[in-house]
Design a protein around this motif. Structure first.
Motif, PDB file in Angstrom:
ATOM      1  N   ALA A 139       5.504   1.949  -0.968  1.00  0.00           N
ATOM      2  CA  ALA A 139       6.901   1.922  -1.349  1.00  0.00           C
ATOM      3  C   ALA A 139       7.814   1.806  -0.070  1.00  0.00           C
ATOM      4  CB  ALA A 139       7.218   3.386  -1.906  1.00  0.00           C
ATOM      5  N   ASP A 140       7.430   2.055   1.112  1.00  0.00           N
ATOM      6  CA  ASP A 140       8.185   2.066   2.232  1.00  0.00           C
ATOM      7  C   ASP A 140       7.968   0.667   3.041  1.00  0.00           C
ATOM      8  OD1 ASP A 140       5.621   2.177   3.456  1.00  0.00           O
ATOM      9  OD2 ASP A 140       6.047   4.011   4.548  1.00  0.00           O
ATOM     10  N   GLY A 141       7.279  -0.398   2.273  1.00  0.00           N
ATOM     11  CA  GLY A 141       7.087  -1.807   2.730  1.00  0.00           C
ATOM     12  C   GLY A 141       5.841  -1.942   3.524  1.00  0.00           C
ATOM     13  N   ARG A 142       5.102  -0.822   4.023  1.00  0.00           N
ATOM     14  CA  ARG A 142       3.927  -1.138   4.820  1.00  0.00           C
ATOM     15  C   ARG A 142       2.856  -1.650   3.765  1.00  0.00           C
ATOM     16  NH1 ARG A 142       2.515   4.202   7.293  1.00  0.00           N
ATOM     17  NH2 ARG A 142       3.296   5.115   5.558  1.00  0.00           N
ATOM     18  N   VAL A 143       1.858  -2.540   4.458  1.00  0.00           N
ATOM     19  CA  VAL A 143       0.844  -3.274   3.920  1.00  0.00           C
ATOM     20  C   VAL A 143      -0.350  -2.684   4.147  1.00  0.00           C
ATOM     21  CG1 VAL A 143      -0.161  -5.400   3.812  1.00  0.00           C
ATOM     22  CG2 VAL A 143       2.328  -5.144   3.436  1.00  0.00           C
ATOM     23  N   LYS A 196     -12.735  -6.656  12.579  1.00  0.00           N
ATOM     24  CA  LYS A 196     -11.611  -7.360  12.348  1.00  0.00           C
ATOM     25  C   LYS A 196     -11.056  -6.701  11.136  1.00  0.00           C
ATOM     26  CE  LYS A 196     -12.291 -10.345  15.717  1.00  0.00           C
ATOM     27  NZ  LYS A 196     -11.534 -10.093  16.953  1.00  0.00           N
ATOM     28  N   TRP A 197      -9.504  -7.121  10.918  1.00  0.00           N
ATOM     29  CA  TRP A 197      -8.699  -6.426   9.961  1.00  0.00           C
ATOM     30  C   TRP A 197      -8.613  -7.451   8.980  1.00  0.00           C
ATOM     31  CZ3 TRP A 197      -7.109  -1.430   9.512  1.00  0.00           C
ATOM     32  CH2 TRP A 197      -7.426  -0.689  10.820  1.00  0.00           C
ATOM     33  N   ARG A 245      -5.855   1.366   6.593  1.00  0.00           N
ATOM     34  CA  ARG A 245      -4.572   1.997   6.965  1.00  0.00           C
ATOM     35  C   ARG A 245      -3.195   1.148   6.590  1.00  0.00           C
ATOM     36  NH1 ARG A 245      -2.486   1.668  13.207  1.00  0.00           N
ATOM     37  NH2 ARG A 245      -0.854   1.253  11.977  1.00  0.00           N
ATOM     38  N   LEU A 246      -1.935   1.462   6.760  1.00  0.00           N
ATOM     39  CA  LEU A 246      -0.828   0.749   6.588  1.00  0.00           C
ATOM     40  C   LEU A 246      -0.132   0.228   7.675  1.00  0.00           C
ATOM     41  CD1 LEU A 246       0.766   3.496   3.751  1.00  0.00           C
ATOM     42  CD2 LEU A 246      -0.330   1.125   3.269  1.00  0.00           C
ATOM     43  N   PHE A 247       0.347  -1.078   7.676  1.00  0.00           N
ATOM     44  CA  PHE A 247       0.961  -1.522   8.745  1.00  0.00           C
ATOM     45  C   PHE A 247       2.314  -2.118   8.096  1.00  0.00           C
ATOM     46  CE2 PHE A 247      -3.605  -2.005   9.587  1.00  0.00           C
ATOM     47  CZ  PHE A 247      -3.819  -1.729  10.891  1.00  0.00           C
ATOM     48  N   THR A 248       3.237  -1.660   9.209  1.00  0.00           N
ATOM     49  CA  THR A 248       4.511  -2.417   9.037  1.00  0.00           C
ATOM     50  C   THR A 248       4.057  -4.079   9.637  1.00  0.00           C
ATOM     51  OG1 THR A 248       5.221  -1.988  11.397  1.00  0.00           O
ATOM     52  CG2 THR A 248       5.889  -0.316   9.830  1.00  0.00           C
ATOM     53  N   GLU A 249       5.181  -4.855   9.141  1.00  0.00           N
ATOM     54  CA  GLU A 249       4.882  -6.123   9.690  1.00  0.00           C
ATOM     55  C   GLU A 249       4.608  -6.266  11.199  1.00  0.00           C
ATOM     56  OE1 GLU A 249       8.266  -8.939   8.827  1.00  0.00           O
ATOM     57  OE2 GLU A 249       7.043 -10.781   9.740  1.00  0.00           O
ATOM     58  N   ALA A 250       5.538  -5.407  12.122  1.00  0.00           N
ATOM     59  CA  ALA A 250       5.489  -5.761  13.481  1.00  0.00           C
ATOM     60  C   ALA A 250       4.185  -4.937  13.934  1.00  0.00           C
ATOM     61  CB  ALA A 250       6.649  -4.639  14.071  1.00  0.00           C
ATOM     62  N   VAL A 293       1.099  -5.077  12.432  1.00  0.00           N
ATOM     63  CA  VAL A 293       0.038  -5.972  11.942  1.00  0.00           C
ATOM     64  C   VAL A 293      -0.856  -6.584  13.012  1.00  0.00           C
ATOM     65  CG1 VAL A 293      -0.791  -8.050  10.710  1.00  0.00           C
ATOM     66  CG2 VAL A 293       0.755  -6.725   9.541  1.00  0.00           C
ATOM     67  N   PRO A 294      -2.002  -6.243  13.375  1.00  0.00           N
ATOM     68  CA  PRO A 294      -2.868  -6.660  14.462  1.00  0.00           C
ATOM     69  C   PRO A 294      -3.216  -8.416  14.112  1.00  0.00           C
ATOM     70  CG  PRO A 294      -4.138  -5.669  12.917  1.00  0.00           C
ATOM     71  CD  PRO A 294      -2.824  -5.577  12.186  1.00  0.00           C
TER      72      PRO A 294
END
Ligand SMILES: [Zn+2]
Length: 183
Positions: A55-59, A72-73, A142-147, A149-150
């Motif tokens: 819901a907070d936009g993290r993927v 690797k992710w 785990r969750l990542f914001t766009e910034a 993301v590895p």
């Protein structure tokens, strides 16, 4: 998601196959059994997965505990099974690899990966919880914001392409369906 090695032996009788044009007018070389004449057809495989968004936009991304690309992710994804739809397969892989509670959304990307004979399909999905219970294939989910993301540590080009389109669409305020041909 590895390249398949050529067929060596007949699946019907075990004899070593030969690659040649079948006798029925087919225009491609196939693995043909010289003993029982069975022709073995090889066709692309479907890889199905999701882009799970909280819901907070993290993927949600998963760190692979299996080869290829160990460590690797990736987005949760894997080979479609015979008894399921593409959407069901994507949901199953998301459960197996991340143990994530999701509500499935529409198809988001379709990527032809001709070099390895695969078609990858990613569905959007809404995460219902941020509690994950990854299976043996995953070191960490785990969750990542766009910034966050590895980008240089992603396992597959199809995952990178899908994530790039996903964040671009979200910024634009409209999600499309992206059909992409990779080498
Ligand atoms: Zn045979």
């Amino acid at each position: 998601m590895t390249f398949r090695s050529p067929i060596q032996h007949c699946r019907a009788c075990g004899t070593a196959v030969v690659y040649r044009l079948p006798d029925d007018g087919d225009t491609r070389q196939r693995a043909v059994c010289p003993a029982c004449n069975t022709v073995h057809y090889e066709n692309p495989l479907n890889v199905v997965g999701t882009v799970p968004e909280f819901a907070d936009g993290r993927v949600l991304l998963c760190k692979r505990n299996i080869e290829p690309r160990w460590g690797k992710w990736t987005l949760p994804a894997g080979f479609m099974e015979l008894d399921e739809t593409t959407s069901q397969g994507a949901a199953r892989e998301t459960d197996e690899e991340a143990g994530a509670q999701i509500e499935m959304g529409p198809l988001f990307s379709l990527l032809n990966v001709r070099r390895v004979g695969q078609v990858h399909l990613f569905y959007r999905a809404r995460l219902l919880s941020e509690q994950f219970n990854p299976g043996y294939e995953t070191i960490e989910a785990r969750l990542f914001t766009e910034a966050e993301v590895p980008w240089d540590e992603l396992a597959f080009r199809t995952v990178k392409e899908t994530l790039e389109h996903y964040f671009a669409d979200r910024k634009a305020g409209q999600f499309g369906l992206h059909c992409i041909d990779l080498e």
